[in-house]
Design a protein around this motif. Structure first.
Motif, short mmCIF file in Angstrom:
data_model
loop_
_atom_site.label_atom_id
_atom_site.label_comp_id
_atom_site.label_asym_id
_atom_site.label_seq_id
_atom_site.Cartn_x
_atom_site.Cartn_y
_atom_site.Cartn_z
N PRO A 98 29.96 44.20 42.19
CA PRO A 98 30.62 43.38 43.21
C PRO A 98 32.14 43.32 43.10
CG PRO A 98 29.53 41.99 41.58
CD PRO A 98 29.09 43.40 41.30
N PHE A 99 32.65 43.49 41.89
CA PHE A 99 34.11 43.49 41.70
C PHE A 99 34.42 44.16 40.37
CE2 PHE A 99 32.86 39.87 39.28
CZ PHE A 99 33.90 39.46 38.46
N GLY A 356 35.64 41.37 46.58
CA GLY A 356 35.40 42.69 45.99
C GLY A 356 36.63 43.31 45.38
N GLY A 357 37.47 42.52 44.74
CA GLY A 357 38.74 43.00 44.22
C GLY A 357 38.71 43.36 42.74
N VAL A 358 39.91 43.42 42.15
CA VAL A 358 40.09 43.78 40.74
C VAL A 358 40.83 42.64 40.04
CG1 VAL A 358 41.01 45.45 39.10
CG2 VAL A 358 40.40 46.20 41.41
N ALA A 359 40.23 42.11 38.99
CA ALA A 359 40.87 41.06 38.20
C ALA A 359 41.55 41.70 36.99
CB ALA A 359 39.85 40.03 37.75
N ALA A 380 36.49 34.86 29.44
CA ALA A 380 36.75 35.79 30.55
C ALA A 380 35.77 36.96 30.52
CB ALA A 380 38.18 36.29 30.48
N ILE A 381 35.52 37.49 29.33
CA ILE A 381 34.59 38.62 29.20
C ILE A 381 33.17 38.18 29.56
CG2 ILE A 381 33.52 40.24 27.59
CD1 ILE A 381 36.16 40.33 26.08
N ARG A 382 32.72 37.07 29.01
CA ARG A 382 31.36 36.62 29.27
C ARG A 382 31.15 36.32 30.75
NH1 ARG A 382 32.23 33.54 24.52
NH2 ARG A 382 32.63 31.72 25.82
N TYR A 383 32.14 35.69 31.37
CA TYR A 383 32.01 35.35 32.79
C TYR A 383 31.95 36.62 33.65
CZ TYR A 383 32.43 32.29 36.87
OH TYR A 383 32.18 31.61 38.03
N GLY A 384 32.76 37.61 33.29
CA GLY A 384 32.72 38.87 34.03
C GLY A 384 31.38 39.57 33.89
N LEU A 385 30.82 39.55 32.68
CA LEU A 385 29.51 40.18 32.47
C LEU A 385 28.42 39.43 33.23
CD1 LEU A 385 29.78 40.96 28.65
CD2 LEU A 385 29.77 42.63 30.52
N ASP A 388 28.40 40.51 36.71
CA ASP A 388 28.10 41.93 36.87
C ASP A 388 29.33 42.74 37.28
OD1 ASP A 388 26.35 44.11 36.68
OD2 ASP A 388 25.90 44.07 38.82
N ALA A 389 30.48 42.40 36.73
CA ALA A 389 31.71 43.13 37.05
C ALA A 389 31.71 44.52 36.42
CB ALA A 389 32.92 42.34 36.56
#
Length: 406
Positions: A98-99, A356-359, A380-385, A388-389
């Motif tokens: 999704p992003f 649908g961007g890039v963080a 930040a890593i856990r939230y992204g995982l 499903d980034a």
């Protein structure tokens, strides 16, 4: 207010085609002029004021005055156009993620302690880069002594342990994510007091062994992370410095370096992108803020730079840097505290995911010795995982964008 030239409009239209995945010769949805100005950074050409570090800071932005600094306005407009073209359109990222998240690290310090030579280099650098003000003339003689006292307080070692850098890599390796690490080149007498003092021949302890900084950089690369250049303060505006620093980093490590970010986010809209391109870089991730998070260019997505003063495209892909760890927690920035910083970061990532961007985020390894910075990084890593980034390096995102323009 500067009007868009035909060349600028054609460049923006080409960017829209690339982002939407349209053929090069096809008609592109027309980005509104106010959003195009934000993308091209027109206001930075029109207003000369900069902060104490020579930077464009968030408070100067029209988007900040309009309450839109934390809004990805261009990406939201782009999402609407994508849905108009294809109501069933999937996100453009690999695996239909999704992003995307781009973790990056500016390696300003190898370790908290310093080698004797690093302490001496820091003392020499403290005398460089005077502004000519009366305040500078008064405090300049005291700077070497202050740097020496700081080195003694932090500790002096012939091979200081790169503990926080090692921890940063271990965390990313544990979670199976990639990142870009930006290393500096000691600038010597051409430097500035803001510059870093380590050099590639310096010794450190890394992963249980005594190695040189150059060997450590090679290890970072071997473990699947990108090694880029953290350009010195003056390299943003002095011709030839970036090329020399890139050559020095490649010579010391044997690596090919294609990505960069300027130290202190020192970046000049008229000069820096051109100097980066002339130095042979393919991508830069400097456009952001030291004291706030936000969308300086109105977008999260990588885009090819356009020199509005010369009215030509520049062969450097700009990847906006949206989140600075220090901006969230430092006392001279937002100073949110850990709980509010985590909530703010998660809400910010949600906004980016929604379009649908890039963080693109920067976490300084030396800050990870502090528990709040460490917790924010891991969060930040856990939230992204959890969301499903797709985790990508600056080099990965550069390649993604250039593939869509070919």
């Amino acid at each position: 207010m500067t009007e868009l030239t035909e060349a600028a409009r054609a460049h923006v239209d080409g960017t829209m085609r690339a982002w939407l995945g349209l053929p090069p010769a096809s008609d592109a949805p027309r980005l509104p002029d106010d959003l195009a100005r934000r993308l091209l950074r027109s206001e930075e050409y029109e207003y000369s004021h900069r902060d104490q570090w020579g930077n464009w800071e968030f408070a100067f932005s029209e988007a900040n005055g309009a309450g839109r600094l934390w809004e990805p306005d261009i990406d939201r407009w782009l999402l609407d156009r994508r849905r108009e073209l294809d109501p069933a359109a999937e996100p453009p990222w690999p695996g239909r993620r999704p992003f995307a998240i781009c973790l990056s690290h500016d390696v300003d310090l190898i370790a908290d302690a310093v080698t004797p030579r690093q302490a001496l280099r820091s003392m020499r650098l403290s005398l460089l880069g005077e502004s000519g003000s009366s305040h500078d003339r008064v405090v300049r003689p005291a700077r070497p002594a202050v740097r020496a006292a700081r080195a003694l307080y932090r500790g002096v070692s012939r091979a200081p342990a790169a503990d926080t850098l090692e921890r940063c890599i271990e965390i990313e390796r544990k979670h199976g994510v990639t990142a870009s690490y930006f290393f500096t080149v000691y600038p010597g007498g051409e430097g500035h007091r803001y510059d870093c003092a380590y050099d590639f021949g310096d010794a450190c302890r890394f992963q249980g062994a005594r190695v040189s900084v150059a060997e450590m950089v090679r290890t970072v690369h071997r473990e699947g992370f990108e090694a880029g250049l953290h350009g010195s303060y003056n390299s943003a505006v002095v011709a030839g410095r970036l090329a020399a620093e890139r050559a020095a980093l490649e010579r010391a490590t044997g690596l090919t370096v294609t990505s960069t970010r300027q130290h202190f986010l020192h970046w000049d809209v008229r000069r820096t992108p051109r100097l980066q391109s002339e130095a042979g870089f393919s991508a830069d991730s400097t456009i952001g803020f030291n004291r706030n998070i936000g969308f300086r260019a109105g977008t999260t997505l990588p885009f090819l730079w356009f020199d509005s003063e010369r009215d030509v495209s520049v062969d450097i892909v700009a990847l906006p840097m949206l989140v600075h760890d220090g901006a969230l927690l430092r006392a001279d920035a937002l100073e949110l505290g850990l709980e509010l910083a985590q909530r703010t970061l998660h809400e910010f990532l949600d906004r980016i995911a929604a379009v649908g961007g890039v963080a693109t985020m920067v976490f300084h390894p030396n800050n990870l010795e502090h528990s709040d910075y460490l917790a924010l990084f891991e969060s930040a890593i856990r939230y992204g995982l959890e969301r499903d980034a797709w985790f990508a390096s600056v080099r990965d995102l550069d390649a993604w964008f250039r593939a869509r323009t070919s």
